[in-house]
Design a protein around this motif. Structure first.
Motif, short mmCIF file in Angstrom:
data_model
loop_
_atom_site.label_atom_id
_atom_site.label_comp_id
_atom_site.label_asym_id
_atom_site.label_seq_id
_atom_site.Cartn_x
_atom_site.Cartn_y
_atom_site.Cartn_z
N SER A 181 15.29 -49.63 -58.60
CA SER A 181 15.73 -50.43 -57.86
C SER A 181 17.13 -50.91 -58.44
O SER A 181 17.35 -51.02 -59.53
CB SER A 181 15.00 -51.73 -57.36
N ALA A 182 18.20 -51.49 -57.59
CA ALA A 182 19.34 -51.86 -58.03
C ALA A 182 19.35 -53.24 -57.59
O ALA A 182 20.77 -53.98 -57.62
CB ALA A 182 20.52 -51.24 -57.61
N VAL A 220 23.02 -41.30 -62.96
CA VAL A 220 24.31 -41.92 -63.13
C VAL A 220 24.44 -43.02 -61.76
O VAL A 220 24.95 -43.78 -62.01
CB VAL A 220 25.53 -40.83 -62.79
N ASP A 221 23.99 -42.27 -60.64
CA ASP A 221 24.41 -43.30 -59.32
C ASP A 221 23.43 -44.62 -59.82
O ASP A 221 23.90 -45.58 -59.35
CB ASP A 221 23.81 -42.50 -58.23
N LEU A 222 22.37 -44.42 -60.01
CA LEU A 222 21.31 -45.67 -60.23
C LEU A 222 21.90 -46.52 -61.15
O LEU A 222 22.12 -47.84 -61.20
CB LEU A 222 20.01 -45.31 -60.64
N SER A 223 22.36 -45.96 -62.43
CA SER A 223 23.10 -46.96 -63.36
C SER A 223 24.02 -47.56 -62.89
O SER A 223 24.58 -48.62 -63.40
CB SER A 223 23.32 -45.99 -64.62
N LEU A 224 24.80 -46.95 -62.23
CA LEU A 224 26.37 -47.44 -61.72
C LEU A 224 25.94 -48.78 -60.75
O LEU A 224 26.55 -49.70 -60.48
CB LEU A 224 27.08 -46.51 -60.89
N ARG A 225 24.92 -48.35 -59.62
CA ARG A 225 24.61 -49.36 -58.90
C ARG A 225 24.04 -50.65 -59.48
O ARG A 225 24.36 -51.71 -59.21
CB ARG A 225 23.54 -48.71 -57.52
N ARG A 226 23.29 -50.37 -60.72
CA ARG A 226 22.95 -51.52 -61.37
C ARG A 226 23.91 -52.37 -62.04
O ARG A 226 23.86 -53.55 -62.11
CB ARG A 226 21.77 -51.15 -62.32
#
Length: 220
Positions: free
Chosen positions: A117-118, A159-165
């Motif tokens: 989750s973000a 990458v997308d999850l890390s960016l959203r977080r």
């Protein structure tokens, strides 16, 4: 001014992640090339960014507006900010490190976000309220919020999850008064592990968000 949104196709994104891994492993000059995916305003995947021209330009513009730090004043200024951040984060599980002139705050994902989750946990929101006020009250610094994951799952998803977080943390800091032009969110995905991904403990260490606080030098 809001940053322009840029959407990267999945095939291009996968290539970017591969290049980032190569840079981290020594195949490229890390300072010259950079290997992070930048946030574009509202959390969309943006352009590549590193430690070079754009950072210098941003800090130069901010420094011209508020005045930069020089000489021994840099160390004293960052010392005082480090002390406040340690007080803000006492007992939270977050780690504060001094890396040269910079301060690096590491937020472990297990206390910052639910699994996959973000969305910030209530505990993380409360913690970041204090951190945001400290960063707001120290205007002669710029801040990078960098999300990281373990190697589980697809590289483009990580990458997308890390960016959203990272974006969620950045927005919480801005909500406490941190000026938007002094902060950016970046997603590194799985490309910058600090421990092995072969064990559960190592993967847990790699799932993190880092807040990098850097001084604005006089004349930067």
């Amino acid at each position: 001014m809001p940053r322009r949104r840029i959407v990267i196709p999945a095939t291009v994104l996968a290539a970017v992640v591969a290049l980032a891994a190569c840079a981290e492993g020594g195949g490229m000059n890390r300072t010259g090339t950079g290997a992070l995916i930048g946030a574009a305003g509202g959390g969309a995947i943006g352009a590549m960014t590193g430690d070079g021209g754009r950072d210098r330009a941003q800090r130069g513009a901010i420094g011209a507006a508020i005045g930069g730090l020089a000489g021994a004043g840099i160390g004293a200024y960052m010392d005082a900010q480090e002390t406040r951040l340690r007080e803000d984060l006492q007992g939270t599980g977050a780690e504060v490190q001094r890396v040269g002139e910079r301060i690096v705050v590491t937020l472990p994902s297990n206390v910052t976000f639910a699994h996959d989750s973000a969305e910030l946990t209530p505990q993380a929101r409360n913690t970041l309220m204090d951190v945001g006020r400290t960063l707001r009250d120290n205007p002669q610094t710029t801040v990078r919020v960098i999300g990281h994951t373990d190697s589980t799952g697809r590289p483009d998803y990580n990458v997308d999850l890390s960016l959203r977080r990272a974006d969620a943390v950045m927005r919480q800091l801005i909500a406490q008064g941190m000026p938007r032009d002094r902060i950016e969110a970046l997603g590194a995905g799985q490309t910058r592990p600090i421990a092995t991904n072969d064990t559960a403990d190592g993967r847990a260490q790699n799932r993190r968000v880092e807040i990098e606080v850097s001084p604005i030098r006089e004349g930067a």
